[in-house]
Design a protein around this motif. Structure first.
Motif, PDB file in Angstrom:
ATOM      1  N   LEU A  60       0.845  -1.183   0.000  1.00 33.64           N
ATOM      2  CA  LEU A  60       0.000   0.000   0.000  1.00 33.64           C
ATOM      3  C   LEU A  60       0.883   1.236   0.000  1.00 33.64           C
ATOM      4  CD1 LEU A  60      -1.733  -2.292   1.422  1.00 33.64           C
ATOM      5  CD2 LEU A  60      -2.995  -0.435   2.479  1.00 33.64           C
ATOM      6  N   ARG A  61       0.540   2.200  -0.847  1.00 33.16           N
ATOM      7  CA  ARG A  61       1.242   3.484  -0.854  1.00 33.16           C
ATOM      8  C   ARG A  61       0.228   4.611  -0.683  1.00 33.16           C
ATOM      9  NH1 ARG A  61       4.469   3.219  -6.282  1.00 33.16           N
ATOM     10  NH2 ARG A  61       2.898   1.642  -6.760  1.00 33.16           N
ATOM     11  N   VAL A  62       0.535   5.505   0.231  1.00 31.83           N
ATOM     12  CA  VAL A  62      -0.369   6.596   0.568  1.00 31.83           C
ATOM     13  C   VAL A  62       0.389   7.913   0.471  1.00 31.83           C
ATOM     14  CG1 VAL A  62      -1.640   7.682   2.451  1.00 31.83           C
ATOM     15  CG2 VAL A  62      -1.855   5.215   2.067  1.00 31.83           C
ATOM     16  N   ALA A  63      -0.227   8.911  -0.139  1.00 27.86           N
ATOM     17  CA  ALA A  63       0.324  10.261  -0.179  1.00 27.86           C
ATOM     18  C   ALA A  63      -0.803  11.254   0.067  1.00 27.86           C
ATOM     19  CB  ALA A  63       0.994  10.543  -1.516  1.00 27.86           C
ATOM     20  N   CYS A  64      -0.526  12.286   0.878  1.00 29.67           N
ATOM     21  CA  CYS A  64      -1.534  13.289   1.182  1.00 29.67           C
ATOM     22  C   CYS A  64      -0.875  14.448   1.916  1.00 29.67           C
ATOM     23  CB  CYS A  64      -2.659  12.701   2.040  1.00 29.67           C
ATOM     24  SG  CYS A  64      -2.110  12.120   3.656  1.00 29.67           S
ATOM     25  N   ASP A  65      -1.659  15.492   2.180  1.00 30.42           N
ATOM     26  CA  ASP A  65      -1.183  16.549   3.059  1.00 30.42           C
ATOM     27  C   ASP A  65      -1.067  15.983   4.467  1.00 30.42           C
ATOM     28  OD1 ASP A  65      -1.137  18.424   1.019  1.00 30.42           O
ATOM     29  OD2 ASP A  65      -3.199  19.073   1.398  1.00 30.42           O
ATOM     30  N   ASP A  66      -0.036  16.391   5.178  1.00 27.52           N
ATOM     31  CA  ASP A  66       0.180  15.839   6.515  1.00 27.52           C
ATOM     32  C   ASP A  66      -0.887  16.321   7.487  1.00 27.52           C
ATOM     33  OD1 ASP A  66       1.916  14.313   8.375  1.00 27.52           O
ATOM     34  OD2 ASP A  66       2.015  16.273   9.371  1.00 27.52           O
ATOM     35  N   GLN A  67      -1.398  15.358   8.270  1.00 26.98           N
ATOM     36  CA  GLN A  67      -2.404  15.630   9.291  1.00 26.98           C
ATOM     37  C   GLN A  67      -2.242  14.611  10.402  1.00 26.98           C
ATOM     38  OE1 GLN A  67      -6.384  15.760   7.143  1.00 26.98           O
ATOM     39  NE2 GLN A  67      -4.993  15.219   5.478  1.00 26.98           N
ATOM     40  N   PRO A  68      -2.669  14.927  11.612  1.00 29.80           N
ATOM     41  CA  PRO A  68      -2.617  13.931  12.690  1.00 29.80           C
ATOM     42  C   PRO A  68      -3.578  12.783  12.416  1.00 29.80           C
ATOM     43  CG  PRO A  68      -2.869  16.167  13.564  1.00 29.80           C
ATOM     44  CD  PRO A  68      -3.102  16.249  12.099  1.00 29.80           C
ATOM     45  N   GLY A  69      -3.150  11.577  12.772  1.00 30.92           N
ATOM     46  CA  GLY A  69      -4.055  10.431  12.753  1.00 30.92           C
ATOM     47  C   GLY A  69      -4.028   9.569  11.515  1.00 30.92           C
ATOM     48  N   ILE A  70      -3.197   9.908  10.527  1.00 29.84           N
ATOM     49  CA  ILE A  70      -3.205   9.146   9.267  1.00 29.84           C
ATOM     50  C   ILE A  70      -2.778   7.703   9.506  1.00 29.84           C
ATOM     51  CG2 ILE A  70      -2.238   8.955   6.941  1.00 29.84           C
ATOM     52  CD1 ILE A  70      -1.777  12.003   7.053  1.00 29.84           C
ATOM     53  N   VAL A  71      -1.617   7.512  10.131  1.00 28.76           N
ATOM     54  CA  VAL A  71      -1.093   6.153  10.334  1.00 28.76           C
ATOM     55  C   VAL A  71      -2.037   5.337  11.203  1.00 28.76           C
ATOM     56  CG1 VAL A  71       0.810   4.801  11.276  1.00 28.76           C
ATOM     57  CG2 VAL A  71       1.289   6.895  10.013  1.00 28.76           C
ATOM     58  N   ALA A  72      -2.541   5.933  12.262  1.00 28.97           N
ATOM     59  CA  ALA A  72      -3.436   5.208  13.172  1.00 28.97           C
ATOM     60  C   ALA A  72      -4.710   4.771  12.456  1.00 28.97           C
ATOM     61  CB  ALA A  72      -3.782   6.092  14.368  1.00 28.97           C
ATOM     62  N   THR A  73      -5.258   5.664  11.648  1.00 31.00           N
ATOM     63  CA  THR A  73      -6.504   5.335  10.942  1.00 31.00           C
ATOM     64  C   THR A  73      -6.282   4.245   9.900  1.00 31.00           C
ATOM     65  OG1 THR A  73      -7.254   7.616  11.245  1.00 31.00           O
ATOM     66  CG2 THR A  73      -8.395   6.300   9.586  1.00 31.00           C
ATOM     67  N   VAL A  74      -5.186   4.344   9.138  1.00 32.06           N
ATOM     68  CA  VAL A  74      -4.893   3.356   8.105  1.00 32.06           C
ATOM     69  C   VAL A  74      -4.625   1.984   8.722  1.00 32.06           C
ATOM     70  CG1 VAL A  74      -3.200   2.663   6.354  1.00 32.06           C
ATOM     71  CG2 VAL A  74      -4.070   5.009   6.389  1.00 32.06           C
ATOM     72  N   THR A  75      -3.775   1.937   9.740  1.00 29.75           N
ATOM     73  CA  THR A  75      -3.418   0.642  10.337  1.00 29.75           C
ATOM     74  C   THR A  75      -4.609   0.019  11.055  1.00 29.75           C
ATOM     75  OG1 THR A  75      -2.509   1.812  12.260  1.00 29.75           O
ATOM     76  CG2 THR A  75      -0.974   1.160  10.526  1.00 29.75           C
ATOM     77  N   SER A  76      -5.450   0.837  11.659  1.00 30.18           N
ATOM     78  CA  SER A  76      -6.655   0.303  12.311  1.00 30.18           C
ATOM     79  C   SER A  76      -7.602  -0.304  11.286  1.00 30.18           C
ATOM     80  CB  SER A  76      -7.372   1.404  13.099  1.00 30.18           C
ATOM     81  OG  SER A  76      -6.567   1.876  14.158  1.00 30.18           O
ATOM     82  N   ALA A  77      -7.740   0.369  10.149  1.00 32.58           N
ATOM     83  CA  ALA A  77      -8.600  -0.162   9.089  1.00 32.58           C
ATOM     84  C   ALA A  77      -8.059  -1.479   8.555  1.00 32.58           C
ATOM     85  CB  ALA A  77      -8.721   0.866   7.964  1.00 32.58           C
ATOM     86  N   LEU A  78      -6.737  -1.567   8.421  1.00 37.81           N
ATOM     87  CA  LEU A  78      -6.138  -2.818   7.947  1.00 37.81           C
ATOM     88  C   LEU A  78      -6.348  -3.946   8.953  1.00 37.81           C
ATOM     89  CD1 LEU A  78      -2.773  -1.416   6.510  1.00 37.81           C
ATOM     90  CD2 LEU A  78      -4.769  -2.197   5.212  1.00 37.81           C
ATOM     91  N   ALA A  79      -6.319  -3.609  10.226  1.00 37.91           N
ATOM     92  CA  ALA A  79      -6.507  -4.622  11.267  1.00 37.91           C
ATOM     93  C   ALA A  79      -7.894  -5.238  11.187  1.00 37.91           C
ATOM     94  CB  ALA A  79      -6.269  -4.013  12.645  1.00 37.91           C
ATOM     95  N   THR A  80      -8.880  -4.468  10.740  1.00 35.31           N
ATOM     96  CA  THR A  80     -10.237  -5.015  10.624  1.00 35.31           C
ATOM     97  C   THR A  80     -10.323  -6.105   9.569  1.00 35.31           C
ATOM     98  OG1 THR A  80     -10.956  -3.373   8.972  1.00 35.31           O
ATOM     99  CG2 THR A  80     -11.187  -2.778  11.308  1.00 35.31           C
ATOM    100  N   ARG A  81      -9.350  -6.125   8.647  1.00 34.94           N
ATOM    101  CA  ARG A  81      -9.309  -7.168   7.621  1.00 34.94           C
ATOM    102  C   ARG A  81      -8.341  -8.297   8.000  1.00 34.94           C
ATOM    103  NH1 ARG A  81     -13.779  -6.823   4.547  1.00 34.94           N
ATOM    104  NH2 ARG A  81     -14.181  -4.652   3.949  1.00 34.94           N
ATOM    105  N   GLY A  82      -7.867  -8.265   9.215  1.00 34.06           N
ATOM    106  CA  GLY A  82      -6.940  -9.304   9.655  1.00 34.06           C
ATOM    107  C   GLY A  82      -5.565  -9.178   9.051  1.00 34.06           C
TER     108      GLY A  82
END
Length: 285
Positions: free
Chosen positions: A8-30
């Motif tokens: 997975l590759r992600v690019a965006c303007d920097d904001q708080p919470g990006i890594v936490a939100t992405v990794t949490s979403a991935l965890a829901t898929r095991g």
């Protein structure tokens, strides 16, 4: 053996919470995170993230993307997902000097580069023998001012027909048009036989020799309409001295070019290179 791997590759303007939100979403898929790299460019406020994940076999790419949709909407993410098991197809372009091409073919043969060469394209016949030996389709397309547009149209068709993801200019000594370079921006890697930004254009080793430099090098970069100005992916240098001739510079440079180009292609194919305006973010191992 029952798992599937994705990059997975992600690019965006920097904001708080990006890594936490992405990794949490991935965890829901095991998903299990096998590798993670991130970078915040403070000057542009851009954030870049590359994550290698392993999921259960029944989780396909669409399911992974679906789980990330809320994050995409929240952070306005540019998201790309690739399955690791796929074998990217590439086109190699070469003129008369074939050392960089031969090194690429060897690294593919031994498995260090995971790719399939869909075609070898050249403006000379010299590489046909190697292509025939390797069982690779060979296209001899001579180029001049009158037919350049026609030959590039054929190349564009070949890219689409073969579903190639990358064009590698392995010492292809023709300048691509602005239109073609723009159309396939980020899909064409060139090896320039100089440590850019020094000694652009023709015969850079001879230019370096005339200037009496003590270091020579090579640069792998993405092709843009501006000659030898594209975002740099990889570079390497080697020390030279006053006792060496211009031909010695050229001989030393061949080895550097081959290594640098192969590494740049590997980084690209593994999704380790992300464009950052006129620069790159390269997540090496």
């Amino acid at each position: 053996m029952n798992d599937t791997s994705y990059i997975l590759r992600v690019a965006c303007d920097d904001q708080p919470g990006i890594v936490a939100t992405v990794t949490s979403a991935l965890a829901t898929r095991g998903a299990n995170i096998a590798e993670s790299n991130q970078f915040w460019d403070r000057h542009t406020n851009k954030f870049f993230l590359r994550v290698a994940i392993i999921t259960p076999a029944d989780i396909d790419k669409e399911s992974v993307a679906l789980s990330l949709n809320p994050a995409v909407d929240r952070f306005n993410l540019k998201l790309k997902i690739d399955e690791v098991a796929r074998r990217p197809r590439i086109i190699i372009m070469v003129s008369k000097f074939d050392h960089a091409m031969l090194h690429l073919l060897y690294q593919i043969k031994v498995g260090w580069l995971d790719a399939e060469v869909a075609a070898i394209v050249s403006n000379h016949e010299d590489a046909r023998k190697v292509a025939d030996q390797e069982g690779i389709p060979f296209y001899h397309w001579p180029v001049n001012k009158e037919n350049k547009a026609e030959q590039e149209a054929k190349l564009a068709d070949l890219i689409k027909e073969t579903k190639s993801e990358l064009v590698v200019l392995a010492r292809y000594m023709q300048v691509l048009t602005n239109e073609f370079s723009s159309q396939f921006y980020g899909m064409i890697i060139n090896i320039h036989h100089s440590f850019l930004p020094s000694f652009k254009g023709a015969k850079p080793y001879h230019q370096a020799y005339e200037r009496g430099v003590k270091l020579i090098g090579a640069t792998a970069h993405y092709v843009t309409p501006d000659l030898d100005e594209g975002p740099i992916i990889e570079q390497e240098t080697e020390r030279v001295n006053h006792a060496m001739s211009a031909d010695d510079f050229v001989a030393a440079g061949r080895d550097i070019e081959s290594r640098v180009l192969a590494r740049a292609v590997k980084y690209h194919l593994e999704g380790r290179v992300m464009l950052n305006d006129h620069r790159t973010v390269v997540f090496t191992l």
